[in-house]
Design an enzyme around this catalytic site. Sequence first.
Site, PDB file in Angstrom:
ATOM      1  CG  ASP A  20      33.224  39.088  41.832  1.00 46.70           C
ATOM      2  OD1 ASP A  20      32.920  38.084  40.989  1.00 46.70           O
ATOM      3  OD2 ASP A  20      32.391  39.152  42.568  1.00 46.70           O
ATOM      4  CD  GLU A  43      36.359  44.927  30.728  1.00 51.06           C
ATOM      5  OE1 GLU A  43      36.550  45.125  29.553  1.00 51.06           O
ATOM      6  OE2 GLU A  43      35.299  44.018  31.042  1.00 51.06           O
ATOM      7  CG  ASP A  44      34.034  44.783  35.979  1.00 55.79           C
ATOM      8  OD1 ASP A  44      33.568  45.452  35.127  1.00 55.79           O
ATOM      9  OD2 ASP A  44      33.862  43.469  36.208  1.00 55.79           O
ATOM     10  NE  ARG A  56      34.237  43.300  41.223  1.00 51.98           N
ATOM     11  CZ  ARG A  56      34.404  42.998  39.872  1.00 51.98           C
ATOM     12  NH1 ARG A  56      33.407  43.043  38.991  1.00 51.98           N
ATOM     13  NH2 ARG A  56      35.535  42.925  39.268  1.00 51.98           N
ATOM     14  CG  HIS A  64      29.551  44.497  33.733  1.00 52.55           C
ATOM     15  ND1 HIS A  64      30.167  43.581  33.864  1.00 52.55           N
ATOM     16  CD2 HIS A  64      29.343  45.617  34.401  1.00 52.55           C
ATOM     17  CE1 HIS A  64      30.549  43.857  35.240  1.00 52.55           C
ATOM     18  NE2 HIS A  64      30.138  44.972  35.507  1.00 52.55           N
ATOM     19  CB  CYS A  95      35.712  40.436  32.730  1.00 49.02           C
ATOM     20  SG  CYS A  95      34.156  40.007  32.248  1.00 49.02           S
TER      21      CYS A  95
HETATM   22  N1  GLY Z   1      30.860  38.048  39.258  1.00 49.66           N
HETATM   23  C1  GLY Z   1      31.093  39.485  38.520  1.00 49.66           C
HETATM   24  C2  GLY Z   1      30.537  40.498  39.054  1.00 49.66           C
HETATM   25  O1  GLY Z   1      29.367  40.314  39.502  1.00 49.66           O
HETATM   26  O2  GLY Z   1      31.011  41.451  39.064  1.00 49.66           O
END
Ligand code: GLY
Length: 262
Positions: free
Chosen positions: A66, A71-72, A91, A167, A251
């Site tokens: 991912d 952006e995350d 992540r 989100h 994102c």
């Molecule tokens: N597939 C993006 C997430 O789950 O963060």
Amino acid sequence: MDGYSYHGVALMRRPGPHLAEGILTHLPRTVVDPVLAARQYTIYQEAVASAGWRVVEVEPAPEHPDSVFVEDSLVVCEDLAVVTRPGAPERRGETEGAERAARSLGLRVSRVEKPGTLDGGDVLQVGETVYVGVGGRTDADGADQLEQLLAPLGRKVRRVALGRALHLKSAVTALPDGSLIGLPELVEAADLPAIRPAPEEPGAHVLPLGGREVLVSAAARETIHQLTSERLRVLPVDISEFEKLEGCVTCLSVLVPDRPHR
Ligand code: GLY
């Protein structure tokens, strides 16, 4: 853009070899075409660059499916980059390269510390107000930490309870004038100003690029029609392979506007 001024830097991270194994929360898994995804990423880059942003690539994180959803990993507010602590444990290794990229731009860096969690996709900045979605990925501690980090910059954090949305920005985003567009049924509407209902799911995600320019998924046909008729300059991008993984136009980049002293 040589000879022209930029709005700032757009950080992006190219998709890795395991993209198709990205996390799915609300959608069933469907086949992701990696070649098409790579092409769509390049076209997305070109669209953002055409609107006056200098693209800087964050170092790849090939082991993280991912990681293209950069952006995350970072929330940038003025000269501060807040390195997040993603809600999905798998992540969390994405943030190291994002932090190095933030430092390379001369940004100050702070971090969301454990046990708090925060995903950048849950953070919607509209002027001095920062809406933070609290739900599956961002928790109350993460929102509290962001509030403390952004308070010295004059930002007010407003928490938004999420329903069936990955989100906050899966559900709601802001148009260039700061008004909200999205899917009101996916958030606690009392936590936000009025939301203009998007005519279709992909139309809930818009990315203002400065002036009247706004990036929108090519799948949001009616939204594109409406916004164009309102004299916005709409840049449609086909991001179908990322949408299969619950990604959207916001994102895939972190915009770092230029500041006079940078
Ligand atoms: N597939 C993006 C997430 O789950 O963060």
